[in-house]
Design an enzyme around this catalytic site. Structure first.
Site, short mmCIF file in Angstrom:
data_model
loop_
_atom_site.label_atom_id
_atom_site.label_comp_id
_atom_site.label_asym_id
_atom_site.label_seq_id
_atom_site.Cartn_x
_atom_site.Cartn_y
_atom_site.Cartn_z
N LYS A 78 0.86 -1.19 0.00
CA LYS A 78 0.00 0.00 0.00
C LYS A 78 0.89 1.22 0.00
CE LYS A 78 -4.01 1.94 0.16
NZ LYS A 78 -3.55 2.73 -0.99
N GLN A 99 6.90 3.95 4.11
CA GLN A 99 5.50 3.52 4.07
C GLN A 99 5.28 2.24 4.87
OE1 GLN A 99 3.48 5.56 1.66
NE2 GLN A 99 1.91 4.88 3.09
N LYS A 102 4.98 3.42 8.50
CA LYS A 102 3.82 4.30 8.62
C LYS A 102 2.54 3.48 8.62
CE LYS A 102 3.67 7.86 5.89
NZ LYS A 102 3.43 8.77 4.73
N LYS A 114 5.55 1.76 -3.01
CA LYS A 114 5.47 3.10 -3.62
C LYS A 114 5.76 2.95 -5.11
CE LYS A 114 4.67 7.37 -2.17
NZ LYS A 114 3.69 7.74 -1.15
N GLY A 153 -2.94 7.88 -4.68
CA GLY A 153 -2.34 9.07 -5.27
C GLY A 153 -1.16 9.57 -4.45
N ASP A 154 -0.38 10.44 -5.03
CA ASP A 154 0.72 11.13 -4.37
C ASP A 154 0.93 12.41 -5.19
OD1 ASP A 154 2.85 10.70 -2.15
OD2 ASP A 154 4.09 11.25 -3.86
N THR A 197 -5.00 13.30 5.23
CA THR A 197 -3.62 13.52 5.67
C THR A 197 -3.52 14.82 6.46
OG1 THR A 197 -2.87 12.41 3.66
CG2 THR A 197 -1.20 13.51 4.98
N ASN A 229 -2.68 19.20 -1.43
CA ASN A 229 -3.75 18.60 -0.67
C ASN A 229 -3.51 18.63 0.85
OD1 ASN A 229 -4.84 15.93 0.61
ND2 ASN A 229 -6.12 16.26 -1.17
N SER A 377 -7.14 5.56 3.43
CA SER A 377 -7.03 4.65 2.29
C SER A 377 -7.33 3.22 2.73
CB SER A 377 -5.63 4.72 1.67
OG SER A 377 -5.50 5.83 0.80
#
Length: 451
Positions: A78, A99, A102, A114, A153-154, A197, A229, A377
């Site tokens: 993820k 990630q 996290k 990623k 998304g990123d 976020t 964002n 997410s």
């Protein structure tokens, strides 16, 4: 990490984790975890591919596409997809590595990964972006799925790009499944996902304020970098809770509110419209109410602030800027971006925390403070699996609980493994690193990934 001389971002992320583990009592209490660190630092799989697409002038274009599937011990890979000309394997390995831990801190069943491409969406037409996304997904679709790898998304990938990619996946694989998060609400998306976020960052810092004895957000002056964002929704939530937001920024420079003025919700909404059009902050007409500083980040230009929230990109707070924030009275720094502070900046904050006790700077790393986005997410994945949609209030309440648990897990883990003098604040960076690492390492051992 001498095996990765050309991967500076990944080496920095690895060293940041490894150093906090080494400086704690974890390896003294559990020396076998040194083996786990060696194993977890190597991705399970790295996929690299070419993306061939056609621009509006009918010219062939080619980009490099990537997916780093780093660790799946806790669940499907993820992590986001980044479209930006700076994308390379080092950056994606650093982001994927962060990630892992996290995602572990959210308490949800998600592994770490990623991906992305060195494609620049700025200046491209909708048709060009659609053709790129379809070509990108043509290859990526072979390697992802709702129970395998669920990208999001990123930077450079918002709702439009997720839509194009999801549509391509659906046609290629003939499946309608929760393979991407950040989807539209009509086709499997979750409420609160765009805000998550930024909101989660503010909820996390709220626990820092309370534990510190600094009250709540009312009357606090807050410096925020970025204008995407994360920065937008963090700013709106801060203002809603009674704080004054004094800055936003982008790659061209920063906007700073002087005196008693603050950035308003109307400013944020207008800037959000500009960013959807892929325009720079310089195109925002603030009618002279704000000061524009060309080519600068906000940290040395905001004067006295209580809280700093780096929310743009990696390494956006240097040692000198950290020292400037400390000197200006900032006492809370929490990363809305991934690895927002350089290691030298973290060292400044951590040294101040140790030396000043009751009047110390308290620093929270991105893998804890900004995990709200991936947490929602994960909640979107759960809703997709059940074919359900939860209300705004339900998702927001779950997000608040996840951020609370993340804060206290880091706090209690620091107390357990890191020597802390009387009256000294626990190290949230050490506690968060250790808590995430132990959870992943234990799952890997249970599954035979190391022994």
């Amino acid at each position: 990490m001498s095996n990765y001389p050309s991967e500076p971002e990944f080496e920095q992320a690895y060293n940041e984790l490894a150093s906090t583990l080494e400086n704690s009592s974890l390896f003294q209490q559990k020396p076998e975890y040194r083996t786990a660190l060696k194993v977890v630092s190597i991705p399970e799989r790295v996929i690299q591919f070419r993306v061939i697409w056609e621009d509006d002038a009918r010219n062939l274009q080619v980009n490099r596409g990537y997916r780093v599937q780093f660790n799946s011990a806790l669940g499907p890979y993820k992590g986001g997809l980044r479209l930006h000309p700076t994308v390379n394997l080092s950056i994606l390995k650093f982001l994927g590595f962060e990630q892992i831990f996290k995602n572990a801190l959210t308490g949800l069943n998600m592994g770490g990964g990623k991906g992305g491409a060195d494609f620049d969406p700025k200046g491209k037409s909708d048709a060009e972006i659609r053709r790129f996304c379809v070509a990108f997904m043509r290859e990526l679709s072979k390697h992802i799925g709702a129970d395998t790898d669920v990208p999001a998304g990123d930077i450079g990938v918002g709702g439009r790009e997720i839509g194009f990619m999801f549509g391509a996946y659906r046609k290629i694989r003939n499946k309608f499944e929760g393979v991407l998060t950040g989807k539209g609400l009509a086709w499997g998306g979750s409420l609160i996902r765009p805000e998550a976020t930024g909101y989660g960052l503010v909820y996390y810092v709220g626990h820092m304020l309370e534990h510190y004895g600094a009250g709540d957000w009312k009357g606090k002056r807050v410096a925020i970098s970025g204008s995407g964002n994360v920065a937008q929704y963090a700013a709106l939530k801060c203002i809603d809770l009674g704080a004054t937001v004094v800055s936003l920024s982008d790659s061209k420079g920063c906007l700073v509110a002087e005196g008693d003025n603050g950035i308003t919700p109307e400013d944020v909404k207008a800037i959000a419209d500009i960013k959807v059009k892929r325009q720079a902050l310089t195109s925002y007409d603030h009618q002279g109410r704000l000061k524009w500083i060309e080519g600068a980040r906000p940290w040395l230009h905001v004067g006295k602030v209580d809280i700093a929230l780096p929310s743009a990109t990696q390494n956006e707070v240097s040692k000198e800027e950290a020292e400037g924030l400390v000197a200006a009275g900032c006492r809370f720094v929490a990363e809305g971006s991934n690895m927002g502070c350089t290691q030298e900046a973290i060292d400044v904050f951590e040294a101040h925390r140790k030396e000043n006790k009751g009047d110390a700077v308290w620093y929270a790393p991105g893998k804890a403070a900004n995990c709200g986005g991936v947490a929602v997410s994960g909640l979107e994945m759960a809703q997709n699996s059940q074919r359900l949609s939860w209300t705004t209030e339900e998702v927001d309440e779950k997000l608040k609980n996840i951020m609370k648990d993340c804060f206290f897990e880091g706090l209690e883990t620091a107390k357990k493994y890191v020597e802390t003098a009387e009256g000294e604040l626990p190290s949230l960076v050490a506690g968060s690193n250790i808590a995430g690492f132990v959870k992943v390492a234990q799952a890997m051992q249970d599954q035979g990934d190391w022994w």
